[in-house]
Design an enzyme around this catalytic site. Structure first.
Site, PDB file in Angstrom:
ATOM      1  N   LYS A 159     -11.030 -17.070   1.993  1.00  0.00           N
ATOM      2  CA  LYS A 159     -10.481 -15.891   1.326  1.00  0.00           C
ATOM      3  C   LYS A 159     -11.588 -15.349   0.428  1.00  0.00           C
ATOM      4  O   LYS A 159     -12.131 -16.079  -0.402  1.00  0.00           O
ATOM      5  CB  LYS A 159      -9.259 -16.320   0.508  1.00  0.00           C
ATOM      6  CG  LYS A 159      -8.451 -15.208  -0.062  1.00  0.00           C
ATOM      7  CD  LYS A 159      -7.198 -15.811  -0.696  1.00  0.00           C
ATOM      8  CE  LYS A 159      -6.231 -14.795  -1.173  1.00  0.00           C
ATOM      9  NZ  LYS A 159      -5.009 -15.416  -1.730  1.00  0.00           N
ATOM     10  N   ASP A 187       5.301 -16.342  -7.917  1.00  0.00           N
ATOM     11  CA  ASP A 187       5.396 -15.318  -6.868  1.00  0.00           C
ATOM     12  C   ASP A 187       5.852 -15.955  -5.556  1.00  0.00           C
ATOM     13  O   ASP A 187       5.311 -15.671  -4.492  1.00  0.00           O
ATOM     14  CB  ASP A 187       4.067 -14.588  -6.681  1.00  0.00           C
ATOM     15  CG  ASP A 187       4.218 -13.276  -5.895  1.00  0.00           C
ATOM     16  OD1 ASP A 187       5.334 -12.701  -5.891  1.00  0.00           O
ATOM     17  OD2 ASP A 187       3.236 -12.836  -5.276  1.00  0.00           O
TER      18      ASP A 187
END
Length: 164
Positions: A7, A102
Site C-alpha cells: 500500500k 472504522d
C-alpha cells in the site's frame, strides 16, 4: 520469499505529516496485535522517492462488502460465525488498547482457512484511523477535538458524538 501487498501513499501526500502519521498508524496498530483475524504487516517506511508505504500479507478472498453484493444477506448461522471471529480479533486489539473506529464490510476480508470449521475466516483491515492507547499516553491525538472520522453509516454512537 512470500507474496505481499504493498500500500503506497502518493509521493505528493507523503510530505504531509498528518497523513503519514495516520498511514503509519495503520501499520503500528496491526503489528501490535498478533491475531489470525487481523491482517499481518511485514514492513513500513519510505521508498527512495519519498513515498510512504506499508507491506502486508497478500490476501486471497474477497471483502465482506463484495460478498454481500454478490450473494445478498448471509444466512444467520454464517453471519453469527463471522461475527464471533471478528469479535475475537477486535477483543485482541482492544486488549492492546487499540480501537479500530472504522469497522465496516469493506474493512473485513474473508479468506480461505482450512483450520476453521467453516473453511474461511475474516481478517480485519485498515487500522488507519484506529485509536491507539500509546497516542494518548504520549500526549498525541490522531484527531483534533470534535473531529469525527470514519464511515458515518457504520459509526458507533459514542464515536459520532466525539466521545471516542
Amino acid at each position: 520469499g512470500r507474496q505481499a501487498a504493498i500500500k503506497v501513499l502518493l509521493r505528493e501526500m507523503s510530505h504531509r505529516q498528518d497523513l503519514v502519521t495516520r498511514f503509519f498508524n495503520e501499520a503500528r496498530a496491526a503489528t501490535a496485535v498478533k491475531h489470525p483475524g487481523i491482517v499481518e504487516i511485514y514492513d513500513f517506511g519510505y521508498a527512495a522517492d519519498g513515498s510512504a508505504y506499508i507491506v502486508m500479507e497478500f490476501l486471497q478472498g474477497e471483502s465482506l462488502a463484495s460478498r454481500l453484493r454478490r450473494t445478498g444477506p448471509l444466512l444467520e448461522a454464517r453471519a453469527a460465525a463471522l461475527g464471533r471471529q471478528v469479535a475475537g480479533a477486535l477483543g485482541a486489539a482492544h486488549a492492546k488498547g487499540i480501537i479500530h473506529r472504522d469497522l465496516k464490510p469493506d474493512n473485513i476480508f474473508v479468506v480461505p482457512d482450512a483450520d476453521i470449521t467453516e473453511g474461511e475466516r475474516p481478517k480485519i483491515l485498515d487500522f488507519g484511523i484506529a485509536k491507539l492507547a500509546s497516542d494518548q499516553t504520549a500526549g498525541q491525538s490522531m484527531t483534533r477535538t470534535g473531529m469525527v472520522m470514519g464511515t458515518p453509516a457504520y459509526m458507533a454512537p459514542l464515536h459520532c458524538s466525539g466521545a471516542m
